[in-house]
Design an enzyme around this catalytic site. Sequence first.
Site, mmCIF file in Angstrom:
data_model
loop_
_atom_site.group_PDB
_atom_site.id
_atom_site.type_symbol
_atom_site.label_atom_id
_atom_site.label_comp_id
_atom_site.label_asym_id
_atom_site.label_seq_id
_atom_site.Cartn_x
_atom_site.Cartn_y
_atom_site.Cartn_z
ATOM 1 N N PRO A 1 0.442 -0.904 0.003
ATOM 2 C CA PRO A 1 0.276 -0.022 -0.130
ATOM 3 C C PRO A 1 0.947 1.615 -0.272
ATOM 4 C CG PRO A 1 -0.087 -1.471 1.995
ATOM 5 C CD PRO A 1 0.982 -1.510 1.362
ATOM 6 N N GLU A 2 0.391 2.087 -1.001
ATOM 7 C CA GLU A 2 0.793 3.286 -1.029
ATOM 8 C C GLU A 2 -0.383 4.001 -0.665
ATOM 9 O OE1 GLU A 2 4.066 4.241 -4.311
ATOM 10 O OE2 GLU A 2 3.961 1.397 -4.735
ATOM 11 N N HIS B 1 -4.141 -15.400 7.965
ATOM 12 C CA HIS B 1 -3.543 -14.143 8.469
ATOM 13 C C HIS B 1 -4.234 -13.113 9.275
ATOM 14 C CE1 HIS B 1 0.109 -16.477 6.887
ATOM 15 N NE2 HIS B 1 -0.611 -16.912 6.027
ATOM 16 N N ARG C 1 2.826 -10.965 5.842
ATOM 17 C CA ARG C 1 4.179 -10.728 5.862
ATOM 18 C C ARG C 1 3.945 -10.276 7.224
ATOM 19 N NH1 ARG C 1 6.831 -8.471 0.550
ATOM 20 N NH2 ARG C 1 8.553 -8.767 1.835
ATOM 21 N N LYS D 1 19.169 16.750 -1.508
ATOM 22 C CA LYS D 1 19.136 15.843 -1.068
ATOM 23 C C LYS D 1 20.827 15.875 -2.030
ATOM 24 C CE LYS D 1 16.937 12.410 0.727
ATOM 25 N NZ LYS D 1 17.643 11.894 1.758
#
Length: 276
Positions: free
Chosen positions: A2-3, A93, A112, A155
């Site tokens: 998920p973004e 899960h 996961r 950066k």
Amino acid sequence: MPELPEVETVKRGLAPVLEGRVLERVVLNRENLRFPFPDGFGQALMGRRVTSVDRRAKFLLITLDSDMVLIAHLGMSGSFRIFHGPPPAADPHDHVVFLTSENVEIRYNDPRRFGFMDICPKAGLADYPMLKKLGPEPVNPAISGKVLGDRLRRKGSPVKAALLDQTIVAGIGNIYACEALFMAGISPRRKAATVQGGRAEKLAHAIENVLVFAIKAGGSSLKDHRQPSGELGYFQHSFQVYGRAGEPCPRCGGGMLIQQIVQSGRSTFFCSSCQR
DNA sequence: CGGCAAACCTGCGAGC
DNA sequence: TGCTCGCAGGTTTGCC
């Protein structure tokens, strides 16, 4: 998984079944996800009414009438599903189950277990470690080219890595970083600090466009992501470069093929001809 | 401090 | 068919 678009999709799915409802039962089927559930987790939630469901970056923030906030992160494979009728048999899960005052069952599934849940007083949310260093949201309102350029200026890393840095801009992940850079015609290897002026404007617009379209599509379902209703997202059909190594570039067509490289441990997909 | 690899964990597809 | 390897949407940690 998920973004930002996927988490926003989850937020929009959960809000109608949670807001205004009481959490009658909270069942933990194990003692931890990525981290142990905090002491008193279930007790803090049970019997409380949900006042709002929000998203910050890739975090879901579920505020209760006790002014406590349930913080949930889906990691790579987390998903929420809503069941109005009799729910199907439990999946191995299905780690957390919520039952609301409308007798709706909401399950959190996460093979996961890179996701986590925590609770935090609303007043202390700004100091929550994983939230306090987040950069600005890229949509709603859209980030400006000026702000993006200013934040990239410090950066030294490649711009692709900078977009994944949640302290620069919040919510972008590997798929949408690749897609936005392609749309903006910027090489993922370009030094972040050199993305200024017109390039920063283009990138800011590309980020907004790709995220807004992905949200409209219900996110991208590669493997685990589903909308809480169970429907698949379908933005994966709109990927221009992600997962398309070896295919012709959709912009220069017959010319270059989409390349796949590794940057700071993550796959990057791009066209070395269109992206400079 | 900045940047990168490794770690966390399970599942799936590719290749042998 | 069955095994091993590599890789996957995220974030933190630790090591240069």
